[in-house]
Design an enzyme around this catalytic site. Structure first.
Site, PDB file in Angstrom:
ATOM      1  N   ARG A  91      96.147  -6.392 129.398  1.00 14.54           N
ATOM      2  CA  ARG A  91      95.748  -7.367 130.408  1.00 14.54           C
ATOM      3  C   ARG A  91      94.390  -7.944 130.039  1.00 14.54           C
ATOM      4  O   ARG A  91      93.561  -7.239 129.462  1.00 14.54           O
ATOM      5  CB  ARG A  91      95.605  -6.694 131.784  1.00 14.54           C
ATOM      6  CG  ARG A  91      96.890  -6.332 132.447  1.00 14.54           C
ATOM      7  CD  ARG A  91      96.618  -5.665 133.785  1.00 14.54           C
ATOM      8  NE  ARG A  91      96.030  -6.554 134.794  1.00 14.54           N
ATOM      9  CZ  ARG A  91      96.723  -7.423 135.510  1.00 14.54           C
ATOM     10  NH1 ARG A  91      98.033  -7.524 135.357  1.00 14.54           N
ATOM     11  NH2 ARG A  91      96.132  -8.205 136.384  1.00 14.54           N
ATOM     12  N   HIS A 117      91.100  -3.999 118.203  1.00  9.37           N
ATOM     13  CA  HIS A 117      92.156  -4.978 117.923  1.00  9.37           C
ATOM     14  C   HIS A 117      92.665  -4.771 116.494  1.00  9.37           C
ATOM     15  O   HIS A 117      91.857  -4.594 115.569  1.00  9.37           O
ATOM     16  CB  HIS A 117      91.597  -6.398 118.084  1.00  9.37           C
ATOM     17  CG  HIS A 117      92.627  -7.447 117.845  1.00  9.37           C
ATOM     18  ND1 HIS A 117      93.616  -7.732 118.778  1.00  9.37           N
ATOM     19  CD2 HIS A 117      92.864  -8.252 116.780  1.00  9.37           C
ATOM     20  CE1 HIS A 117      94.410  -8.669 118.279  1.00  9.37           C
ATOM     21  NE2 HIS A 117      93.967  -9.006 117.078  1.00  9.37           N
ATOM     22  N   ASP A 149      84.452 -10.175 125.891  1.00 12.32           N
ATOM     23  CA  ASP A 149      83.974 -11.287 126.712  1.00 12.32           C
ATOM     24  C   ASP A 149      85.184 -11.907 127.406  1.00 12.32           C
ATOM     25  O   ASP A 149      86.258 -11.304 127.425  1.00 12.32           O
ATOM     26  CB  ASP A 149      83.161 -12.287 125.874  1.00 12.32           C
ATOM     27  CG  ASP A 149      84.001 -12.984 124.812  1.00 12.32           C
ATOM     28  OD1 ASP A 149      85.248 -12.848 124.836  1.00 12.32           O
ATOM     29  OD2 ASP A 149      83.415 -13.682 123.960  1.00 12.32           O
ATOM     30  N   GLU A 150      85.021 -13.125 127.918  1.00  7.48           N
ATOM     31  CA  GLU A 150      86.104 -13.664 128.743  1.00  7.48           C
ATOM     32  C   GLU A 150      87.304 -14.164 127.952  1.00  7.48           C
ATOM     33  O   GLU A 150      88.356 -14.427 128.514  1.00  7.48           O
ATOM     34  CB  GLU A 150      85.559 -14.767 129.656  1.00  7.48           C
ATOM     35  CG  GLU A 150      84.698 -14.165 130.744  1.00  7.48           C
ATOM     36  CD  GLU A 150      83.995 -15.200 131.611  1.00  7.48           C
ATOM     37  OE1 GLU A 150      84.524 -16.326 131.716  1.00  7.48           O
ATOM     38  OE2 GLU A 150      82.930 -14.879 132.151  1.00  7.48           O
ATOM     39  N   GLY A 151      87.164 -14.309 126.646  1.00  8.78           N
ATOM     40  CA  GLY A 151      88.280 -14.817 125.847  1.00  8.78           C
ATOM     41  C   GLY A 151      89.219 -13.702 125.411  1.00  8.78           C
ATOM     42  O   GLY A 151      89.018 -12.523 125.715  1.00  8.78           O
ATOM     43  N   ASP A 153      90.118 -11.475 122.676  1.00  9.67           N
ATOM     44  CA  ASP A 153      89.639 -10.904 121.413  1.00  9.67           C
ATOM     45  C   ASP A 153      88.563 -11.774 120.744  1.00  9.67           C
ATOM     46  O   ASP A 153      88.543 -11.920 119.517  1.00  9.67           O
ATOM     47  CB  ASP A 153      90.824 -10.687 120.453  1.00  9.67           C
ATOM     48  CG  ASP A 153      91.905  -9.810 121.076  1.00  9.67           C
ATOM     49  OD1 ASP A 153      91.559  -8.823 121.731  1.00  9.67           O
ATOM     50  OD2 ASP A 153      93.102 -10.120 120.906  1.00  9.67           O
TER      51      ASP A 153
HETATM   52  C1  GRF Z   1      96.516  -0.650 118.876  1.00 11.74           C
HETATM   53  O1  GRF Z   1      97.009  -1.232 117.688  1.00 11.74           O
HETATM   54  C2  GRF Z   1      95.329  -1.404 119.390  1.00 11.74           C
HETATM   55  O2  GRF Z   1      94.530  -1.936 118.378  1.00 11.74           O
HETATM   56  C3  GRF Z   1      95.986  -2.526 120.154  1.00 11.74           C
HETATM   57  O3  GRF Z   1      97.095  -1.928 120.773  1.00 11.74           O
HETATM   58  C4  GRF Z   1      97.514  -0.804 120.028  1.00 11.74           C
HETATM   59  C5  GRF Z   1      97.480   0.359 120.949  1.00 11.74           C
HETATM   60  O4  GRF Z   1      98.026   1.523 120.371  1.00 11.74           O
HETATM   61  N1  GRF Z   1      95.044  -3.163 121.038  1.00 11.74           N
HETATM   62  P1  GRF Z   1      97.866   2.914 121.088  1.00 11.74           P
HETATM   63  O5  GRF Z   1      98.440   2.767 122.510  1.00 11.74           O
HETATM   64  O6  GRF Z   1      96.427   3.281 121.107  1.00 11.74           O
HETATM   65  O7  GRF Z   1      98.693   3.862 120.271  1.00 11.74           O
END
Ligand code: GRF
Length: 225
Positions: A91, A117, A149-151, A153
């Protein structure tokens, strides 16, 4: 010891890496609350197994994002969370949420919400980052820990790890190779924050000089050569 609040929607392997790092004292923090918007999230089960308090606020069908995030912030405050770690939290958080966990006098300009990410931002933000990397044909991808931040990633980058993209990679094999680095990178970044070693200068996150260059950027792609 800083108190972490981990927000997760999925399996929770990054949460597990944080729990393990805290238990092994590699990170001077404790997970004070794991909150999920998905009742069946594996992350909740992992937290329960580790004896960490959980909270589930199902978001399915919720349209009032502000009211939803108010409830999330209330839970985090009640658990006296100091740093919010998004770990596969599907979210976008609202501006009011970000204000609630904005910089504090001790954070040297750094906000108090971080995310991981699975790509080298600013490339491939949003969903299916590994698929985006394969479709773009890049030879190197990786993962990024950044302030939120608000964007989507778009916040200031704290640290990154590079991962090679191999000819026969599928989304699954690339995701697994990136995940391995995520599990190393996220605890490391949280430890830097716990030690107060970061500051924010515009969009640039400054790292304490005492952090050796090899810890700032790991490039397994180069190691393969
Ligand atoms: C990871 O690849 C994370 O970078 C991304 O969502 C995935 C989450 O994996 N935001 P997990 O639930 O921590 O196994």
């Amino acid at each position: 010891m800083i108190r972490l609040g981990v927000l997760a929607s999925g399996g929770g392997t990054n949460l597990q890496a944080l729990l393990d790092a805290c238990a092994a004292r590699r990170v001077d923090a404790e997970v004070a609350l794991v909150l999920s918007n998905v009742p069946e999230a594996g992350a909740l089960a992992r937290a329960a197994r580790a004896g960490v308090p959980t909270s589930c606020l199902p978001s399915k069908g919720v349209t009032d994002r502000a009211a939803y995030d108010e409830a999330v912030v209330a839970s985090l405050r009640e658990a006296r969370v100091e740093l919010v770690c998004l770990a596969g939290y599907m979210r976008l958080v609202t501006p009011a949420f970000l204000r609630a966990f904005g910089p504090s006098p001790s954070t040297r300009g750094c906000p108090r919400v971080v995310n991981i990410h699975p790509a080298l931002l600013p490339s491939f933000p949003g969903l299916h980052a590994q698929r985006q990397a394969l479709q773009a044909g890049v030879r190197i991808s990786g993962c990024t820990v950044h302030f939120v931040d608000e964007g989507t990633d778009t916040g200031p980058v704290i640290t990154q790890a590079a991962v090679p993209v191999l000819d026969d990679d599928t989304e699954a094999t690339l995701a697994a190779r990136i995940l391995e680095q995520e599990h190393r990178l996220y605890p490391q970044a949280i430890q830097w924050i716990a030690e107060g070693r970061l500051s924010l200068d515009g969009r640039r996150v400054r790292l304490d000089r005492a952090i050796p260059p090899a810890e700032r950027l790991r490039s397994p792609a180069a190691e393969l050569a």
